[in-house]
Design an enzyme around this catalytic site. Structure first.
Site, PDB file in Angstrom:
ATOM      1  N   ASP A   7       0.829  -1.202   0.000  1.00  0.00           N
ATOM      2  CA  ASP A   7       0.000   0.000   0.000  1.00  0.00           C
ATOM      3  C   ASP A   7       0.867   1.258   0.000  1.00  0.00           C
ATOM      4  O   ASP A   7       2.030   1.229   0.414  1.00  0.00           O
ATOM      5  CB  ASP A   7      -0.949   0.001   1.212  1.00  0.00           C
ATOM      6  CG  ASP A   7      -0.206   0.018   2.536  1.00  0.00           C
ATOM      7  OD1 ASP A   7       0.731  -0.785   2.711  1.00  0.00           O
ATOM      8  OD2 ASP A   7      -0.533   0.858   3.392  1.00  0.00           O
ATOM      9  N   GLU A  57      -0.022  -0.935   5.691  1.00  0.00           N
ATOM     10  CA  GLU A  57       0.997  -0.498   6.654  1.00  0.00           C
ATOM     11  C   GLU A  57       0.826   0.990   6.933  1.00  0.00           C
ATOM     12  O   GLU A  57       0.999   1.460   8.046  1.00  0.00           O
ATOM     13  CB  GLU A  57       2.405  -0.768   6.103  1.00  0.00           C
ATOM     14  CG  GLU A  57       3.532  -0.551   7.122  1.00  0.00           C
ATOM     15  CD  GLU A  57       4.026   0.890   7.229  1.00  0.00           C
ATOM     16  OE1 GLU A  57       4.616   1.235   8.265  1.00  0.00           O
ATOM     17  OE2 GLU A  57       3.803   1.682   6.293  1.00  0.00           O
TER      18      GLU A  57
HETATM   19 ZN   LIG Z   1       6.685   2.354   4.286  1.00  0.00          ZN
END
Ligand SMILES: [Zn+2]
Length: 477
Positions: A107, A171
């Protein structure tokens, strides 16, 4: 998240000149890594409208095309937009070594076309750089990992243990952190003896020249506390000494004067040992002196003047917001402050809450933990925080060997960062985790999460070669 500039600002200016005979990426691998990188950048993986599943599937296809068996490369996740890819590169049969796990988040942070010079989701090569969202954080490293898997497979390389590659969701934000989800739902797929995560640490450069290689080996814990003082209040023409704002201000003044004890761990000791050799004069002497048992107090005092060294030696807490009173002519009924703490590994938010309560020494000041969702509580969430295990000699031995080939003499600096990556999840799961990569970024060109994110073309290819050499050095014995 990615933080790479700390050491440049810490005063290491002397870039080391390296000979250019370092290993160079072959033409076919250059093309392959560029193709994979482009493909990843052009798949939008933001939380708002993107899909990590599409990126995970694309990487799965790359690995299947290279000859990985279908049962060893899976895409799975909690919903259709938050897929994670887990690939297992089978090691020598009968190997007794626990697998090596490589994690990389797919992501990226949001990026608006109108803020950027180029389209953030179109891979653009310009003036010696690759531009696009995720070129520094961290699709460059995801591309390197996939390229390395393909190269090694095509060579017929058999590692001395299984190597697992997990490319994951959320994340940067979102509700479906892939590392957390995999550990909770499919631990058998990702269980490992060592974890590598290129999202932390890294090759710090100054004007294109490597300065040092930071290896993140432990993380501080993030915690917020709310201080609340309430009072019946009243008319400000009839003031009393018992005032919510005074109580709060007094507590904050005590916090300002307070220092948590110096408590070095194996990582921060390693950090000061290496830095003492790089720095000179009083600073170098102080770094040596702080390693003594007990640490030299004059050296501690001098080092504490640097925000970076101070935060390396101890837990820190600082006032970040205050809000108090409700009218110019009324005694305050309520005064509230936020105190943000960065806690040394091995300690918990609950312990720090108790310590703060002691420091304030005022029963009128209520101290509560604030969760990520903003919920107040008196209770620790039982967050596990383990002091770092001894630095893994296999990991560092392989690192010294590859760094010696690519950048002879480059210092390798163990680091403690502040809860910046998914490594905090793997560390809490009991798997020693190390963060570094060979993708150099200049200290003044850190654009992760920012506009016109980019990586130099040469840094990228050098990083891809580093990734390949490192994995072979670690698992090729
Ligand atoms: Zn990162």
């Amino acid at each position: 998240m990615k933080i790479v500039a700390a050491f440049v600002s810490a005063g290491i200016c002397a870039a080391i000149a390296y000979a250019q005979q370092a290993p160079v990426l072959d033409a076919a691998s250059r093309q392959l890594s560029r193709d994979v990188f482009k493909e990843l950048i052009e798949i939008n993986t933001t939380d708002s409208v993107g899909s990590t599943t599409l990126a995970a599937e694309a990487m799965r296809k790359r690995l299947l095309d290279a000859g990985f068996p279908a049962e060893d490369v899976v895409v799975l996740g909690p919903n259709e937009r938050k897929g994670n890819m887990v690939a297992r590169y089978r090691g020598r049969s009968g190997s007794t070594k626990k697998p090596l796990l490589i994690i990389g988040h797919l992501d990226v942070v949001e990026a608006k076309r109108e803020d950027w010079t180029t389209d953030p989701f179109v891979f653009t090569e310009k003036d010696g750089y690759f531009y696009g969202r995720g070129t520094q954080d961290m699709k460059e490293s995801d591309a390197a990992s996939v390229t390395t898997f393909v190269r090694l497979k095509r060579e017929g390389f058999v590692p001395d243990r299984d190597i697992i590659l997990a490319l994951t969701a959320d994340e940067e934000g979102g509700k479906s952190n892939g590392v957390d989800w995999l550990l909770k739902n499919h631990r058998e797929l990702v269980d490992a003896g060592i974890v590598l995560n290129a999202d932390a640490g890294g090759l710090n450069m100054d004007k294109g020249k490597p300065v040092n290689l930071g290896v993140e080996a432990t993380e501080k814990l993030y915690a917020d506390y709310q201080l609340t003082v309430t009072n019946p209040g009243g008319h400000s023409s009839l003031p009393k000494k018992d005032n919510a704002i005074y109580h709060l201000a007094d507590a904050l003044a005590r916090l300002q004067a307070y220092d948590f004890p110096v408590d070095l761990n194996v990582v921060t000791r390693g950090y000061f040992e290496v830095m003492a050799k790089i720095e000179k004069g009083q600073l170098a002497a102080d770094m040596q002196a702080v390693l003594k048992t007990p640490p030299d107090s004059a050296a501690v005092a001098r080092l504490s003047e640097s925000a970076l060294y101070n935060s390396t030696m101890r837990t820190t807490c600082v006032a970040t917001m205050v809000e108090a009173g409700h009218a110019r002519n009324a005694l305050p009924q309520r005064a509230v402050a936020n105190v943000n703490c960065r806690i040394l590994p091995g300690h918990t938010p609950g312990e720090v809450r108790a310590e703060l309560t002691k420091v304030f020494a005022d029963p009128k000041v209520e101290v509560q933990l604030v969760s990520n969702a903003g919920v107040l509580s008196d209770q620790d969430e039982n967050e596990m925080s383990v002091p770092p295990p001894p630095l893994n000699e296999e990991v560092f031995g392989a690192l010294r060997s590859v760094v010696g080939q690519m950048w002879p003499g480059l210092p390798i600096v163990p680091e403690m960062e502040t809860g910046a990556s998914d490594s905090k999840i793997t560390m809490a799961a009991g798997m020693p985790s190390y963060g570094f990569s060979g993708m150099g970024v200049d200290g003044d060109d850190v654009r992760a999460h920012g506009r016109d994110e980019r990586i130099s073309v040469e840094s990228f290819y050098t990083g891809v070669e580093f990734d390949y050499l490192y994995l072979k050095a670690l698992t090729g014995k």
